[in-house]
Design an enzyme around this catalytic site. Structure first.
Site, PDB file in Angstrom:
ATOM      1  N   GLU A 146      -6.904   5.072   7.691  1.00 46.36           N
ATOM      2  CA  GLU A 146      -6.566   6.372   7.761  1.00 46.36           C
ATOM      3  C   GLU A 146      -7.694   7.370   7.203  1.00 46.36           C
ATOM      4  OE1 GLU A 146      -2.749   6.318   5.353  1.00 46.36           O
ATOM      5  OE2 GLU A 146      -1.624   5.468   7.588  1.00 46.36           O
ATOM      6  N   SER A 152       3.520  -2.033  10.241  1.00 48.23           N
ATOM      7  CA  SER A 152       5.070  -1.776  10.475  1.00 48.23           C
ATOM      8  C   SER A 152       5.378  -2.502  10.041  1.00 48.23           C
ATOM      9  CB  SER A 152       5.250  -1.932  12.143  1.00 48.23           C
ATOM     10  OG  SER A 152       4.444  -0.392  12.286  1.00 48.23           O
ATOM     11  N   HIS A 209      -9.477   1.577   4.599  1.00 51.55           N
ATOM     12  CA  HIS A 209      -8.964   1.887   5.899  1.00 51.55           C
ATOM     13  C   HIS A 209      -7.897   2.651   6.869  1.00 51.55           C
ATOM     14  CE1 HIS A 209      -3.995   3.046   6.562  1.00 51.55           C
ATOM     15  NE2 HIS A 209      -4.416   2.367   5.719  1.00 51.55           N
ATOM     16  N   GLU A 256      -4.745  -4.364  11.023  1.00 49.21           N
ATOM     17  CA  GLU A 256      -4.331  -3.184  10.411  1.00 49.21           C
ATOM     18  C   GLU A 256      -4.557  -2.816  12.135  1.00 49.21           C
ATOM     19  OE1 GLU A 256      -2.454  -2.320   6.754  1.00 49.21           O
ATOM     20  OE2 GLU A 256      -4.449  -1.053   7.578  1.00 49.21           O
ATOM     21  N   ASN A 316       1.108  -1.314  -0.148  1.00 51.12           N
ATOM     22  CA  ASN A 316       0.322   0.234  -0.301  1.00 51.12           C
ATOM     23  C   ASN A 316       0.568   1.581   0.047  1.00 51.12           C
ATOM     24  OD1 ASN A 316      -1.558   1.596   0.939  1.00 51.12           O
ATOM     25  ND2 ASN A 316      -2.131   1.863   2.688  1.00 51.12           N
ATOM     26  N   TRP A 317       1.139   2.190  -1.387  1.00 53.65           N
ATOM     27  CA  TRP A 317       1.968   2.607  -1.004  1.00 53.65           C
ATOM     28  C   TRP A 317       1.824   4.366  -0.954  1.00 53.65           C
ATOM     29  CZ3 TRP A 317       3.798   3.505  -6.788  1.00 53.65           C
ATOM     30  CH2 TRP A 317       4.880   2.248  -7.404  1.00 53.65           C
ATOM     31  N   LYS A 318       0.313   4.799  -0.778  1.00 54.71           N
ATOM     32  CA  LYS A 318      -0.533   5.660   0.545  1.00 54.71           C
ATOM     33  C   LYS A 318      -0.297   6.690  -0.799  1.00 54.71           C
ATOM     34  CE  LYS A 318      -0.151   3.181   5.599  1.00 54.71           C
ATOM     35  NZ  LYS A 318       0.038   3.475   6.042  1.00 54.71           N
ATOM     36  N   GLY A 340       2.802   2.705  10.845  1.00 54.92           N
ATOM     37  CA  GLY A 340       3.550   3.753  10.369  1.00 54.92           C
ATOM     38  C   GLY A 340       4.466   4.072  11.410  1.00 54.92           C
ATOM     39  N   GLY A 380       3.022  -0.772   4.609  1.00 55.28           N
ATOM     40  CA  GLY A 380       1.944  -0.166   4.201  1.00 55.28           C
ATOM     41  C   GLY A 380       3.792   0.602   4.000  1.00 55.28           C
TER      42      GLY A 380
HETATM   43  P1  PGA Z   1       2.524   0.738   7.829  1.00 54.87           P
HETATM   44  O1  PGA Z   1       1.556   1.040   7.173  1.00 54.87           O
HETATM   45  O2  PGA Z   1       3.088  -0.999   6.724  1.00 54.87           O
HETATM   46  O3  PGA Z   1       3.200   1.689   7.071  1.00 54.87           O
HETATM   47  O4  PGA Z   1       2.277   0.863   8.640  1.00 54.87           O
HETATM   48  C1  PGA Z   1       0.441  -0.597   6.284  1.00 54.87           C
HETATM   49  C2  PGA Z   1      -0.707  -0.015   6.394  1.00 54.87           C
HETATM   50  O5  PGA Z   1      -1.531   1.187   6.846  1.00 54.87           O
HETATM   51  O6  PGA Z   1      -1.335  -0.055   5.158  1.00 54.87           O
END
Ligand code: PGA
Length: 252
Positions: A102, A216, A100, A171, A9-11, A177, A237
């Site tokens: 976010e 993470s 997600h 998650e 997931n590049w965001k 993150g 991510g």
């Molecule tokens: P992260 O994000 O691996 O940077 O913790 C995971 C995600 O939000 O899908």
């Protein structure tokens, strides 16, 4: 037997130039040989889907699929700025992340909207990756299972046995993150709780649905996480932005 699935997931990261070099590195790495029976995908920002679809075709269509990071809950019409599931399908998406944390946090998405989005994805022949997870406060007050059960029960209510064609991504928000990964046992316990909850609804759905862990995940913790019986892969991510790290996690 559920296949192991690793989804990047590049965001909101990438550029035309950096995307091209990422696909070159990852596809070249994958051509050297990958563990059998696994699936890999990367969810890129919407404006790059056409470019990345072409890059996959140019390099290595057998290994890597494409995904999107969000979709509209509506199929067509006057929804300025929204992207329909049918459009993502036309751009060769196989997976679409919905709900997600976010999106839930910054765009106030509700469980009901997440379920409607998942239905749009299913109706267009793709696989929704439905994200659930608790906040740090919710875990610290011992309510993590209750919170995740609440999120899952809304999905069950709308999606019913179509959940068998979805992926769930657990998650924990405090692990996204932050570098604070849930221990493999902590993640396994929640994945098991989710599977038990699904089995209360339908044993067949529970045994079919892939449950990915996200938060993470890095090359050095992926092996232990993926070895757990109820962890069917990862949603990656930050580490998916680095081709070598992403490849290492895919091979874990
Ligand atoms: P992260 O994000 O691996 O940077 O913790 C995971 C995600 O939000 O899908």
């Amino acid at each position: 037997m559920r296949p192991l699935i690793v989804i990047g997931n590049w965001k909101m990261n990438g550029s035309l130039a950096s995307n091209a070099s990422w696909f070159k590195s990852v596809c070249r790495g994958m051509e050297q040989g990958m563990p059998a029976g696994r699936k890999y995908a990367v969810c890129v920002p919407t404006p790059y889907l056409a470019q990345c679809s072409q890059l996959i075709q140019d390099h290595s269509p057998a290994f890597l699929s494409l995904g999107a990071q969000d979709v509209s809950a509506f199929s067509v019409g006057a929804y300025t700025g929204e992207v329909a599931a049918s459009m993502l399908r036309e751009l060769d998406c196989t997976y679409v992340i919905v709900g997600h944390s976010e999106r839930r946090q910054y765009h106030r998405e509700t469980d009901e909207q997440v379920a409607e989005k998942a239905l749009q994805v299913l109706d267009n022949g793709m696989t929704p990756v439905i994200c659930v997870g608790e906040s740090a406060d919710e875990r610290n007050s011992g309510r993590e299972v209750e919170v995740v059960r609440g999120q899952i029960s809304k999905q069950v209510a709308v999606l019913q046995d179509r959940l068998a064609d979805c992926l769930i991504a657990y998650e924990p928000i405090w692990a996204i993150g932050t570098g604070k990964v849930a221990s493999a046992q902590m993640a396994q316990d929640m994945h098991h709780a989710i599977r038990l909850q699904l089995a209360e609804f339908d044993e067949d759905v529970a045994s079919h649905v892939g449950i990915l862990y996200g938060g993470s995940v890095k090359p050095d913790n992926a092996v232990e996480l993926f070895a757990m019986p109820d962890i069917d892969g990862g949603l990656i991510g930050g580490a998916s932005l680095n081709p070598q790290d992403f490849l290492a996690i895919c091979q874990a």
